[in-house]
Write a protein that holds these residues in place. Structure first.
Motif, PDB file in Angstrom:
ATOM      1  N   GLU A  89       0.832  -1.201   0.000  1.00 22.93           N
ATOM      2  CA  GLU A  89       0.000   0.000   0.000  1.00 22.93           C
ATOM      3  C   GLU A  89       0.867   1.250   0.000  1.00 22.93           C
ATOM      4  O   GLU A  89       1.882   1.318   0.696  1.00 22.93           O
ATOM      5  N   GLN A  90       0.444   2.226  -0.784  1.00 20.20           N
ATOM      6  CA  GLN A  90       1.087   3.536  -0.811  1.00 20.20           C
ATOM      7  C   GLN A  90       0.002   4.593  -0.655  1.00 20.20           C
ATOM      8  O   GLN A  90      -0.925   4.666  -1.460  1.00 20.20           O
ATOM      9  N   THR A  91       0.124   5.383   0.394  1.00 21.37           N
ATOM     10  CA  THR A  91      -0.884   6.384   0.710  1.00 21.37           C
ATOM     11  C   THR A  91      -0.244   7.766   0.743  1.00 21.37           C
ATOM     12  O   THR A  91       0.831   7.942   1.322  1.00 21.37           O
ATOM     13  N   GLY A  92      -0.896   8.719   0.114  1.00 19.91           N
ATOM     14  CA  GLY A  92      -0.414  10.099   0.125  1.00 19.91           C
ATOM     15  C   GLY A  92      -1.541  11.052   0.478  1.00 19.91           C
ATOM     16  O   GLY A  92      -2.637  10.960  -0.085  1.00 19.91           O
ATOM     17  N   ILE A  93      -1.290  11.940   1.418  1.00 18.59           N
ATOM     18  CA  ILE A  93      -2.289  12.923   1.846  1.00 18.59           C
ATOM     19  C   ILE A  93      -1.687  14.321   1.706  1.00 18.59           C
ATOM     20  O   ILE A  93      -0.611  14.598   2.244  1.00 18.59           O
ATOM     21  N   THR A  94      -2.366  15.167   0.953  1.00 18.85           N
ATOM     22  CA  THR A  94      -1.966  16.572   0.827  1.00 18.85           C
ATOM     23  C   THR A  94      -3.060  17.423   1.457  1.00 18.85           C
ATOM     24  O   THR A  94      -4.221  17.352   1.057  1.00 18.85           O
ATOM     25  N   GLN A  95      -2.679  18.197   2.460  1.00 16.06           N
ATOM     26  CA  GLN A  95      -3.645  19.008   3.183  1.00 16.06           C
ATOM     27  C   GLN A  95      -3.251  20.482   3.116  1.00 16.06           C
ATOM     28  O   GLN A  95      -2.112  20.834   3.402  1.00 16.06           O
ATOM     29  N   ARG A  96      -4.202  21.322   2.716  1.00 16.90           N
ATOM     30  CA  ARG A  96      -3.977  22.779   2.631  1.00 16.90           C
ATOM     31  C   ARG A  96      -4.949  23.476   3.581  1.00 16.90           C
ATOM     32  O   ARG A  96      -6.154  23.237   3.514  1.00 16.90           O
ATOM     33  N   SER A 136      -3.055  -1.958   8.360  1.00 17.05           N
ATOM     34  CA  SER A 136      -2.882  -0.599   8.873  1.00 17.05           C
ATOM     35  C   SER A 136      -4.238   0.041   9.110  1.00 17.05           C
ATOM     36  O   SER A 136      -5.240  -0.334   8.499  1.00 17.05           O
ATOM     37  N   GLN A 137      -4.254   1.009  10.008  1.00 17.47           N
ATOM     38  CA  GLN A 137      -5.454   1.787  10.277  1.00 17.47           C
ATOM     39  C   GLN A 137      -5.098   3.263  10.188  1.00 17.47           C
ATOM     40  O   GLN A 137      -4.305   3.766  10.986  1.00 17.47           O
ATOM     41  N   LYS A 164       0.954   9.177  11.195  1.00 22.23           N
ATOM     42  CA  LYS A 164       1.101   8.039  10.296  1.00 22.23           C
ATOM     43  C   LYS A 164       0.087   6.955  10.676  1.00 22.23           C
ATOM     44  O   LYS A 164      -0.364   6.887  11.826  1.00 22.23           O
ATOM     45  N   PRO A 165      -0.284   6.088   9.739  1.00 20.60           N
ATOM     46  CA  PRO A 165      -1.203   5.000  10.078  1.00 20.60           C
ATOM     47  C   PRO A 165      -0.612   4.085  11.152  1.00 20.60           C
ATOM     48  O   PRO A 165       0.599   3.857  11.201  1.00 20.60           O
ATOM     49  N   SER A 166      -1.468   3.566  12.009  1.00 18.47           N
ATOM     50  CA  SER A 166      -1.023   2.575  12.981  1.00 18.47           C
ATOM     51  C   SER A 166      -0.929   1.215  12.291  1.00 18.47           C
ATOM     52  O   SER A 166      -1.652   0.931  11.333  1.00 18.47           O
ATOM     53  N   GLN A 167      -0.030   0.366  12.776  1.00 22.13           N
ATOM     54  CA  GLN A 167       0.182  -0.958  12.203  1.00 22.13           C
ATOM     55  C   GLN A 167      -0.264  -2.014  13.212  1.00 22.13           C
ATOM     56  O   GLN A 167       0.156  -1.999  14.365  1.00 22.13           O
ATOM     57  N   HIS A 168      -1.113  -2.948  12.745  1.00 22.66           N
ATOM     58  CA  HIS A 168      -1.683  -3.974  13.613  1.00 22.66           C
ATOM     59  C   HIS A 168      -1.180  -5.349  13.172  1.00 22.66           C
ATOM     60  O   HIS A 168      -1.334  -5.738  12.005  1.00 22.66           O
ATOM     61  N   VAL A 189       0.089  -3.591  18.413  1.00 25.82           N
ATOM     62  CA  VAL A 189      -0.146  -2.382  17.630  1.00 25.82           C
ATOM     63  C   VAL A 189       1.091  -1.497  17.703  1.00 25.82           C
ATOM     64  O   VAL A 189       1.572  -1.177  18.797  1.00 25.82           O
ATOM     65  N   ASN A 190       1.588  -1.112  16.550  1.00 21.66           N
ATOM     66  CA  ASN A 190       2.710  -0.185  16.451  1.00 21.66           C
ATOM     67  C   ASN A 190       2.178   1.171  15.995  1.00 21.66           C
ATOM     68  O   ASN A 190       1.310   1.242  15.139  1.00 21.66           O
ATOM     69  N   ARG A 191       2.682   2.249  16.567  1.00 18.73           N
ATOM     70  CA  ARG A 191       2.220   3.626  16.291  1.00 18.73           C
ATOM     71  C   ARG A 191       0.739   3.777  16.641  1.00 18.73           C
ATOM     72  O   ARG A 191      -0.065   4.258  15.844  1.00 18.73           O
ATOM     73  N   TYR A 192       0.388   3.350  17.836  1.00 19.23           N
ATOM     74  CA  TYR A 192      -1.000   3.455  18.290  1.00 19.23           C
ATOM     75  C   TYR A 192      -1.429   4.923  18.334  1.00 19.23           C
ATOM     76  O   TYR A 192      -0.692   5.786  18.821  1.00 19.23           O
TER      77      TYR A 192
END
Length: 202
Positions: A89-96, A136-137, A164-168, A189-192
């Motif tokens: 998975e590749q996720t990109g978020i651009t927020q203005r 991921s969540q 960043k997304p959490s990893q389960h 869970v990593n990066r809760y």
């Protein structure tokens, strides 16, 4: 308190979603192989207006794109069956974010590889299952807000656009015989992602 400020707020939201999925299935060594890809693009718009003895207006545009590739192989031999696969998975978020006194843009990208495995064995009338999965969540939109949102006269809510997304990681073992059933699960869970409460003394 007659000297306390008066708060009023207005909200407007809009979402647009594009999605596509391609999946192909092939026979392979007596089993079945599935490969494919998925793509989603979400445009999220938010207009927030807060009046505190005056006027303040915030606008947020968020574009989220997710592209994934996956492969899954399943098969069986005698009393044993299995299913194993992997997903990229590749996720990109651009927020203005634009407010009365500032404008900022945040880019949040994430890549991950998520394996999956399941094993099932039938023996003497009982069924044994073992499985492992990683997924991921992603944080909710409200958790990515870069500005403070008025909730009530004692509380403002603010997010973190760099989340960043959490990893389960999930392991499971299961046994079943007729009407008897037992199951054990473990999850790490990593990066809760959690919310913290802080009092505003002002």
């Amino acid at each position: 308190n007659p000297n306390s400020p008066t708060y009023e707020q207005e909200n407007g939201f809009g979402n647009t979603l594009w999605a596509e999925k391609l999946q192909l299935t092939f026979p392979l060594h007596g089993g079945q192989l599935q490969v494919g890809n998925e793509y989603t693009r979400t445009l999220h718009g938010n207009q927030y207006r807060l009046l505190v003895q005056g006027q303040s207006q915030d606008m947020t545009d968020r574009i989220e794109q997710q592209h994934s590739l996956f492969a899954l192989y399943s098969g069986s031999a005698h009393s044993l069956s299995w299913q194993t696969g992997v997903r990229y998975e590749q996720t990109g978020i651009t927020q203005r974010h634009v407010s009365e006194d500032q404008a900022d843009q945040v880019q949040n990208n994430h890549r991950g590889i998520y394996p999956y495995a399941h094993l099932s064995l039938k023996h003497s009338g009982a069924v044994w299952n073992l499985s492992y999965a990683m997924h991921s969540q992603r944080p909710a939109y409200s958790q990515l807000n870069s500005y403070s949102l008025y909730n009530n006269y004692m509380q403002f809510v603010s997010g973190n656009p760099n989340l960043k997304p959490s990893q389960h990681h999930q392991w499971a073992a299961q046994w079943q015989y007729r009407w008897l059933f037992a199951r054990m699960e473990m999850q790490w869970v990593n990066r809760y992602i959690a919310s913290a409460l802080a009092m505003n003394e002002n």
